[in-house]
Design a protein around this motif. Structure first.
Motif, PDB file in Angstrom:
ATOM      1  N   ARG A   6     176.167   7.360   1.322  1.00  0.00           N
ATOM      2  CA  ARG A   6     175.194   6.279   1.392  1.00  0.00           C
ATOM      3  C   ARG A   6     175.576   5.209   0.383  1.00  0.00           C
ATOM      4  NH1 ARG A   6     170.307   4.800  -1.079  1.00  0.00           N
ATOM      5  NH2 ARG A   6     168.986   3.592   0.312  1.00  0.00           N
ATOM      6  N   LEU A   7     175.729   3.989   0.867  1.00  0.00           N
ATOM      7  CA  LEU A   7     176.055   2.874  -0.022  1.00  0.00           C
ATOM      8  C   LEU A   7     174.776   2.313  -0.627  1.00  0.00           C
ATOM      9  CD1 LEU A   7     178.728   0.987   2.126  1.00  0.00           C
ATOM     10  CD2 LEU A   7     179.113   2.511   0.187  1.00  0.00           C
ATOM     11  N   LEU A   8     174.813   2.111  -1.934  1.00  0.00           N
ATOM     12  CA  LEU A   8     173.685   1.525  -2.657  1.00  0.00           C
ATOM     13  C   LEU A   8     174.063   0.125  -3.127  1.00  0.00           C
ATOM     14  CD1 LEU A   8     173.010   4.532  -5.062  1.00  0.00           C
ATOM     15  CD2 LEU A   8     171.735   4.012  -2.983  1.00  0.00           C
ATOM     16  N   THR A   9     173.145  -0.821  -2.989  1.00  0.00           N
ATOM     17  CA  THR A   9     173.378  -2.120  -3.618  1.00  0.00           C
ATOM     18  C   THR A   9     173.314  -1.905  -5.121  1.00  0.00           C
ATOM     19  OG1 THR A   9     171.032  -2.716  -3.707  1.00  0.00           O
ATOM     20  CG2 THR A   9     172.255  -3.329  -1.690  1.00  0.00           C
ATOM     21  N   GLU A  12     169.782  -1.312  -6.096  1.00  0.00           N
ATOM     22  CA  GLU A  12     169.343   0.057  -5.811  1.00  0.00           C
ATOM     23  C   GLU A  12     169.935   1.029  -6.822  1.00  0.00           C
ATOM     24  OE1 GLU A  12     168.778  -0.006  -0.969  1.00  0.00           O
ATOM     25  OE2 GLU A  12     170.820   0.102  -1.793  1.00  0.00           O
ATOM     26  N   LEU A  37     183.550   0.060  -7.351  1.00  0.00           N
ATOM     27  CA  LEU A  37     182.734  -0.726  -6.426  1.00  0.00           C
ATOM     28  C   LEU A  37     183.390  -0.747  -5.064  1.00  0.00           C
ATOM     29  CD1 LEU A  37     181.794  -3.974  -8.423  1.00  0.00           C
ATOM     30  CD2 LEU A  37     180.420  -1.923  -8.101  1.00  0.00           C
ATOM     31  N   THR A  38     182.572  -0.811  -4.037  1.00  0.00           N
ATOM     32  CA  THR A  38     183.040  -1.045  -2.682  1.00  0.00           C
ATOM     33  C   THR A  38     182.508  -2.419  -2.286  1.00  0.00           C
ATOM     34  OG1 THR A  38     182.964   1.300  -2.152  1.00  0.00           O
ATOM     35  CG2 THR A  38     182.941  -0.232  -0.300  1.00  0.00           C
ATOM     36  N   ARG A  39     183.413  -3.335  -1.966  1.00  0.00           N
ATOM     37  CA  ARG A  39     183.003  -4.691  -1.592  1.00  0.00           C
ATOM     38  C   ARG A  39     183.152  -4.855  -0.088  1.00  0.00           C
ATOM     39  NH1 ARG A  39     184.409  -9.502  -5.321  1.00  0.00           N
ATOM     40  NH2 ARG A  39     182.635  -8.515  -6.315  1.00  0.00           N
ATOM     41  N   LYS A  43     179.712  -8.426  -0.669  1.00  0.00           N
ATOM     42  CA  LYS A  43     178.617  -7.743  -1.375  1.00  0.00           C
ATOM     43  C   LYS A  43     179.149  -6.456  -1.991  1.00  0.00           C
ATOM     44  CE  LYS A  43     175.193  -9.743   1.540  1.00  0.00           C
ATOM     45  NZ  LYS A  43     173.906  -9.690   2.121  1.00  0.00           N
ATOM     46  N   ASP A  44     178.674  -6.155  -3.184  1.00  0.00           N
ATOM     47  CA  ASP A  44     179.130  -4.975  -3.920  1.00  0.00           C
ATOM     48  C   ASP A  44     178.182  -3.802  -3.698  1.00  0.00           C
ATOM     49  OD1 ASP A  44     181.304  -6.312  -5.026  1.00  0.00           O
ATOM     50  OD2 ASP A  44     180.107  -7.044  -6.704  1.00  0.00           O
ATOM     51  N   PHE A  45     178.792  -2.632  -3.479  1.00  0.00           N
ATOM     52  CA  PHE A  45     178.050  -1.399  -3.274  1.00  0.00           C
ATOM     53  C   PHE A  45     178.672  -0.290  -4.107  1.00  0.00           C
ATOM     54  CE2 PHE A  45     177.783  -3.850   0.631  1.00  0.00           C
ATOM     55  CZ  PHE A  45     176.433  -3.818   0.930  1.00  0.00           C
ATOM     56  N   THR A  47     178.246   4.311  -4.590  1.00  0.00           N
ATOM     57  CA  THR A  47     177.633   5.537  -4.084  1.00  0.00           C
ATOM     58  C   THR A  47     177.047   6.297  -5.274  1.00  0.00           C
ATOM     59  OG1 THR A  47     179.643   6.843  -4.331  1.00  0.00           O
ATOM     60  CG2 THR A  47     179.330   5.697  -2.219  1.00  0.00           C
TER      61      THR A  47
END
Length: 82
Positions: A6-9, A12, A37-39, A43-45, A47
């Motif tokens: 699940r990706l969180l902002t 979050e 980070l996963t971009r 937008k950056d996310f 886990t």
């Protein structure tokens, strides 16, 4: 698709950490290589696993006292006011 993390902002993620670490601080940790980070689409996310790894790195760095994590945790000051 349920096996994907699940990706969180960052907002979050901040809330998951009790709101004590703001999104800007999470970006700083990423810039220093302590948070992955996963971009996607600009937008950056993160886990929950990424957050756990960051906390582990900061705990380990605290022992070394050579990391921004440990310095921030110890309350050190920088600049002419220290």
């Amino acid at each position: 698709m349920s096996d994907l993390p699940r990706l969180l902002t960052l907002q979050e993620a901040s809330a998951k950490l009790g709101g004590k670490i703001k999104p800007r601080a999470l970006r700083t940790e990423a810039r220093h290589g302590r948070l992955h980070l996963t971009r996607i689409a600009g937008k950056d996310f993160v886990t929950e696993s990424d957050l756990g790894e960051m906390l582990t790195r900061c705990r380990a760095a605290r022992k070394d006292l050579g990391s921004g994590c440990s310095n921030a945790a110890a309350g050190s000051q920088h600049g002419s006011f220290s």
